[in-house]
Design an enzyme around this catalytic site. Structure first.
Site, PDB file in Angstrom:
ATOM      1  N   CYS A   1       0.787  -1.048  -0.013  1.00 30.12           N
ATOM      2  CA  CYS A   1      -0.026  -0.117  -0.083  1.00 30.12           C
ATOM      3  C   CYS A   1       0.622   1.332  -0.080  1.00 30.12           C
ATOM      4  CB  CYS A   1      -0.889   0.046   1.375  1.00 30.12           C
ATOM      5  SG  CYS A   1      -2.034  -1.150   1.365  1.00 30.12           S
TER       6      CYS A   1
ATOM      7  N   LEU B   1      -3.822  -1.478  -1.460  1.00 28.50           N
ATOM      8  CA  LEU B   1      -3.669  -2.709  -2.126  1.00 28.50           C
ATOM      9  C   LEU B   1      -4.200  -3.910  -1.358  1.00 28.50           C
ATOM     10  CD1 LEU B   1      -2.759  -4.299  -4.801  1.00 28.50           C
ATOM     11  CD2 LEU B   1      -0.909  -5.024  -3.423  1.00 28.50           C
TER      12      LEU B   1
ATOM     13  N   ILE C   1      -6.008  -8.554   2.761  1.00 28.67           N
ATOM     14  CA  ILE C   1      -6.767  -9.359   3.886  1.00 28.67           C
ATOM     15  C   ILE C   1      -8.159  -8.343   4.155  1.00 28.67           C
ATOM     16  CG2 ILE C   1      -6.798 -10.006   6.280  1.00 28.67           C
ATOM     17  CD1 ILE C   1      -3.759 -10.466   6.066  1.00 28.67           C
TER      18      ILE C   1
ATOM     19  N   GLU D   1       1.965  -5.565   6.509  1.00 31.93           N
ATOM     20  CA  GLU D   1       1.305  -7.026   6.775  1.00 31.93           C
ATOM     21  C   GLU D   1       1.626  -7.410   8.292  1.00 31.93           C
ATOM     22  OE1 GLU D   1      -0.096 -11.410   5.044  1.00 31.93           O
ATOM     23  OE2 GLU D   1       1.257 -10.157   3.914  1.00 31.93           O
TER      24      GLU D   1
ATOM     25  N   GLY E   1      13.142 -14.888  -2.186  1.00 29.48           N
ATOM     26  CA  GLY E   1      14.598 -15.229  -1.071  1.00 29.48           C
ATOM     27  C   GLY E   1      15.111 -14.205  -0.922  1.00 29.48           C
TER      28      GLY E   1
END
Length: 483
Positions: free
Chosen positions: A2, A50, A53, A77, A363
């Site tokens: 976001c 964006l 959840i 998040e 990664g």
């Protein structure tokens, strides 16, 4: 991801909702799903969402607490938000949404700044307390989420996820900071807390900022990695514990209400992440790979092998267009000089991934966590020479090989030259790309004058010195983590 932005009204007295909207609009790419603004007599906040959840409009921001006291804009998040939510519900908190944003609001309402100790995640957020008249900015422990701020003295402060958003504020001068230019030429990026612009800064990872009307911003560190506690693990026990941590950290990042996948290069780090995802996923993991027509730089065949091994839903894109055109796009996103060539394949693989998924695991960070860079083994050889060989011999060897162009002569000069330095200064030399005397020659006289007495090595040395007494590997890993 976001995007967040905002300001103390003293930083731009003429700024209104239209300025907030513009600050959000220029970072719409970070959050195309929704946008919103909040403005009162003290602060303005903007958000671009964006949805990851709770995709409903209830998750839109700025989000206001149930009692109307707190207002938050949040990017990131919180991986343990379900656990935190359950704890808060047992304490009597009633939630209106299923978002992790509301969990931060409730946790801050209970614990204040101490809430940061409980957050496991990647985040940058701004929270305004309408009663205490306090603006609280915070950034996650390793700085995965960006947070920039403009400070012109006193309480004249603005903040944003990207510099371009700050530049929408009336009255902000776009003046280059000369010492940041020197840093860039040495490191190929501008180390925190500086940016390329004067009066615009990065909030360092694991730090928070508090500001009240009429005051000065107070910046504090809330966490640092601790190497002081040893472990009694056997190698086998350490392997089991590490695998458990990796599995847990991967699984908690897979919580999403939107399609999720992974970037796969075929290297150890991204392949391990895909393998861990496949272990817990109920469906085939979506993987994306970028390849190049030039086979010298193409690793897509390795990614294909890993995709086959874990039976992923694999997509591959071969970059054939004019790569210099991609490079020309980079300043639009970075807003300041940045010379990491990995940005080019990352851009292309992100475009590919977005066609199928909203969230992608990668990664990144594996080399810093596990000492995977080749420079670490070279550093250990240099440190061994520093400890075992007398200085006169190192100096003699270094002198004997001056002026020779043979690769072996260059290696001897480099090794002995670094071994003659203090470890912190040697690591600074390892982590930079030109020698200090060449930097001086590159800078125009006015810039050289402005940088008089400035030492770019301080960015490396200050963190190395915090580990004084630690072993060489620990010092290297810590310094790279912090820089």
């Amino acid at each position: 991801m976001c995007g967040i932005a905002g300001f103390f009204r003293s930083s731009a007295p003429v700024a209104d909702v239209s300025v907030l909207k513009q600050m959000g609009e220029v970072i719409r790419h970070r959050g195309p799903d929704a946008g919103g603004e909040y403005l009162d007599e003290y602060v303005g906040l903007a958000h671009r969402r964006l949805s990851i959840i709770d995709l409903s409009s209830q998750g839109n921001q700025p989000m206001i607490s149930a009692d109307g006291r707190l207002v938050i804009v949040f990017n990131g998040e919180i991986y343990n938000f379900l656990t935190l939510r359950a704890e808060l519900e047992r304490a009597g908190v009633v939630f209106r949404t299923k978002t992790d944003t509301e969990v931060i609001l409730a946790l801050y309402q209970q614990q204040g700044v101490a809430c940061l100790e409980k957050l496991n995640g990647m985040f940058a957020f701004a929270l305004w307390d309408t009663v205490e008249k306090t603006l609280f900015l915070a950034r996650d422990r390793v700085g995965k989420k960006p947070l920039y701020y403009y400070h012109a003295g006193g309480d004249r402060l603005a903040f944003a996820s990207e510099i371009k958003s700050l530049l929408q504020l009336p009255g902000i001068a776009r003046e280059v900071e000369p010492t940041a230019l020197a840093d860039y030429l040495k490191y190929l990026y501008v180390p925190a807390p500086k940016t390329i612009y004067r009066k615009i800064f990065k909030l360092p990872p694991a730090h928070y900022l508090v500001l009240r009307p009429g005051g000065e911003p107070r910046i504090s560190e809330y966490w640092d990695v601790d190497f002081s506690t040893g472990t009694a693990f056997s190698p086998a026990e350490a392997e089991d514990a590490l695998l458990e941590l990796l599995q847990d950290s991967t699984s908690c990042r897979m919580i999403a209400d939107v399609p999720l996948g992974a970037f796969l290069s075929g290297g150890v780090d991204s392949s391990a992440v895909v393998g861990l995802m496949a272990k817990v996923s109920r469906e085939a993991v979506r993987t994306c790979t970028i390849g190049f027509a030039d086979k010298r730089h193409d690793e897509s065949r390795f990614a294909r092998e890993v995709a086959d091994l874990f039976t992923t839903n694999h997509s591959e894109y071969i970059a054939r267009e004019n790569l210099p055109e991609t490079v020309a796009l980079m300043p639009k996103f970075f807003d300041e000089p940045f010379a990491d060539s990995s940005a080019v394949p990352t851009y292309h693989v992100s475009r590919l991934a977005r066609q199928a998924v909203t969230v992608a695991l990668a990664g990144d960070g594996g080399d810093e966590s596990f000492g995977g860079y080749g420079k670490y083994s070279i550093e250990l050889k240099e440190d061994l020479a520093r400890r075992k060989l007398p200085r006169f011999l190192l100096a003699a060897l270094n002198g004997c090989f001056q002026g020779f162009a043979h690769p072996l002569a260059r290696k001897v000069r480099s090794l002995t030259g670094s071994a003659l330095l203090e470890p912190a200064r040697a690591f600074y030399r390892t982590n930079t790309f030109i020698e200090d005397d060449i930097l001086t020659e590159l800078l125009a006289q006015p810039v050289r004058n402005a940088c008089s007495g400035y030492d770019p090595g301080e960015h490396t040395v200050r963190y190395w010195d915090k580990m004084r007494g630690a072993d060489h590997v620990t010092s290297m890993l810590y310094t790279d983590l912090k820089t």
